[in-house]
Design a protein around this motif. Structure first.
Motif, PDB file in Angstrom:
ATOM      1  N   SER A  38      47.517 -11.413 -24.106  1.00  0.00           N
ATOM      2  CA  SER A  38      47.851 -10.716 -22.866  1.00  0.00           C
ATOM      3  C   SER A  38      46.763 -10.135 -21.814  1.00  0.00           C
ATOM      4  CB  SER A  38      48.879  -9.351 -23.075  1.00  0.00           C
ATOM      5  OG  SER A  38      47.953  -8.368 -24.007  1.00  0.00           O
ATOM      6  N   SER A  39      45.418 -10.392 -22.478  1.00  0.00           N
ATOM      7  CA  SER A  39      44.540  -9.926 -21.715  1.00  0.00           C
ATOM      8  C   SER A  39      43.438 -11.001 -21.722  1.00  0.00           C
ATOM      9  CB  SER A  39      43.734  -8.604 -22.532  1.00  0.00           C
ATOM     10  OG  SER A  39      42.538  -8.555 -21.876  1.00  0.00           O
ATOM     11  N   CYS A  73      49.684  -6.337 -31.724  1.00  0.00           N
ATOM     12  CA  CYS A  73      49.539  -5.460 -30.844  1.00  0.00           C
ATOM     13  C   CYS A  73      48.938  -4.234 -31.084  1.00  0.00           C
ATOM     14  CB  CYS A  73      51.055  -5.312 -29.933  1.00  0.00           C
ATOM     15  SG  CYS A  73      51.980  -4.119 -31.065  1.00  0.00           S
ATOM     16  N   SER A  76      48.383  -1.636 -25.227  1.00  0.00           N
ATOM     17  CA  SER A  76      48.642  -2.654 -24.275  1.00  0.00           C
ATOM     18  C   SER A  76      48.386  -3.910 -24.620  1.00  0.00           C
ATOM     19  CB  SER A  76      48.147  -2.314 -22.854  1.00  0.00           C
ATOM     20  OG  SER A  76      46.879  -2.287 -22.775  1.00  0.00           O
ATOM     21  N   HIS A  78      48.403  -7.614 -26.418  1.00  0.00           N
ATOM     22  CA  HIS A  78      49.007  -8.391 -27.500  1.00  0.00           C
ATOM     23  C   HIS A  78      48.486  -9.598 -27.527  1.00  0.00           C
ATOM     24  CE1 HIS A  78      51.711  -5.246 -26.008  1.00  0.00           C
ATOM     25  NE2 HIS A  78      52.777  -5.646 -26.703  1.00  0.00           N
ATOM     26  N   LEU A 193      57.274  -4.765 -23.365  1.00  0.00           N
ATOM     27  CA  LEU A 193      56.007  -4.533 -23.571  1.00  0.00           C
ATOM     28  C   LEU A 193      54.980  -5.533 -23.445  1.00  0.00           C
ATOM     29  CD1 LEU A 193      55.709  -1.364 -26.036  1.00  0.00           C
ATOM     30  CD2 LEU A 193      55.553  -1.237 -23.706  1.00  0.00           C
ATOM     31  N   ARG A 196      54.908  -6.326 -19.411  1.00  0.00           N
ATOM     32  CA  ARG A 196      54.335  -5.370 -18.748  1.00  0.00           C
ATOM     33  C   ARG A 196      53.688  -3.927 -19.573  1.00  0.00           C
ATOM     34  NH1 ARG A 196      57.689  -0.989 -17.224  1.00  0.00           N
ATOM     35  NH2 ARG A 196      60.090  -1.431 -17.833  1.00  0.00           N
ATOM     36  N   CYS A 197      52.870  -3.369 -18.985  1.00  0.00           N
ATOM     37  CA  CYS A 197      52.380  -2.025 -19.888  1.00  0.00           C
ATOM     38  C   CYS A 197      52.984  -0.914 -19.329  1.00  0.00           C
ATOM     39  CB  CYS A 197      50.750  -1.855 -19.476  1.00  0.00           C
ATOM     40  SG  CYS A 197      49.804  -3.126 -20.182  1.00  0.00           S
ATOM     41  N   SER A 198      53.406  -0.306 -20.464  1.00  0.00           N
ATOM     42  CA  SER A 198      54.102   1.080 -20.034  1.00  0.00           C
ATOM     43  C   SER A 198      53.955   2.303 -20.951  1.00  0.00           C
ATOM     44  CB  SER A 198      55.825   0.884 -20.009  1.00  0.00           C
ATOM     45  OG  SER A 198      56.439   2.245 -20.026  1.00  0.00           O
ATOM     46  N   ASN A 199      53.230   3.263 -20.608  1.00  0.00           N
ATOM     47  CA  ASN A 199      52.925   4.442 -21.517  1.00  0.00           C
ATOM     48  C   ASN A 199      54.349   4.916 -21.967  1.00  0.00           C
ATOM     49  OD1 ASN A 199      50.318   4.011 -21.164  1.00  0.00           O
ATOM     50  ND2 ASN A 199      49.960   5.335 -19.563  1.00  0.00           N
ATOM     51  N   SER A 202      55.796   2.747 -24.757  1.00  0.00           N
ATOM     52  CA  SER A 202      54.844   2.743 -25.875  1.00  0.00           C
ATOM     53  C   SER A 202      55.031   4.057 -26.661  1.00  0.00           C
ATOM     54  CB  SER A 202      53.428   2.861 -25.477  1.00  0.00           C
ATOM     55  OG  SER A 202      53.093   1.424 -24.846  1.00  0.00           O
TER      56      SER A 202
END
Length: 210
Positions: A38-39, A73, A76, A78, A193, A196-199, A202
């Motif tokens: 994902s990065s 994971c 954020s 994965h 997740l 998209r990232c979501s604190n 998480s």
């Protein structure tokens, strides 16, 4: 990287040739394509290049999977680090399915490799005793009604099997249904997740896993 290169060299020595069936499954801690991370920062690395070269040189290919796209994971980030690799001989001789299962405590998903040898199935489902039954406060009451000291052991076993199936469906099953609902929420959050990232999500996932 030198340790990883030693591992690939060691595995190359294990390979008995294209006519021998070869299956490798583990956390390789490497990816094969940019869709497996994902990065973008972790995509082009020497470690991944070594892994890709090893897979190509040994005539292996990824066996595929069903389920979530990533197997690991942390926060954020994965990635798909766990997989099964097979050669052409395995592909021709076996029918198999690979499933990425739901992760609960560990940061890696368990992977199930299911091989199909034949189509024969047991006519009846075997009885399985679940250890978690012992933790239920009403299990002892159910056992007392099914088990009698004056009956033969075989009669007690038959009585227990019939009684515990009904008890599992009507009493204990409520816990199983709650667990399925909880798992469905965790899987749904996990899928979101991955895209998209979501604190908030998480933190919610962490609370549900606890």
């Amino acid at each position: 990287m030198s340790a990883r290169r030693c591992l690939w060299n060691l595995l190359e020595g294990v390979n008995q040739g294209e006519n021998a069936a070869w299956i490798l499954g583990r956390d390789f801690n490497s990816t094969l394509s940019n869709t497996e991370c994902s990065s973008e920062a972790n995509i082009s690395s020497g470690v991944n290049a070594l892994f890709s070269d090893f897979v190509f040189n040994q005539g292996l290919f990824d066996a595929g999977f069903m389920g979530s796209r990533f197997t690991w994971c942390r926060g954020s980030l994965h990635e798909r680090l766990d997989r099964f690799l097979i050669n052409e001989t395995v592909a021709q001789r076996m029918h198999f399915s690979i499933f990425h299962l739901d992760h609960l405590v560990l940061d890696h998903r368990p992977i199930l490799f299911h091989s199909v040898i034949n189509d024969q199935r047991s006519a009846s489902r075997p009885f399985c005793f679940l250890a978690c039954w012992l933790e239920h406060p009403k299990f002892q009451d159910m056992l007392s009604t099914c088990w009698g000291s004056s009956r033969l052991l075989s009669d007690n076993i038959s009585s227990f099997k019939a009684g515990v199936r009904t008890w599992n469906r009507d009493i204990f099953g409520h816990i199983a249904r709650s667990k399925r609902r909880l798992m469905a929420r965790i899987v749904g959050i996990d899928c979101k997740l991955e895209h998209r990232c979501s604190n908030y999500l998480s933190r919610l996932c962490g609370k549900l896993l606890a």
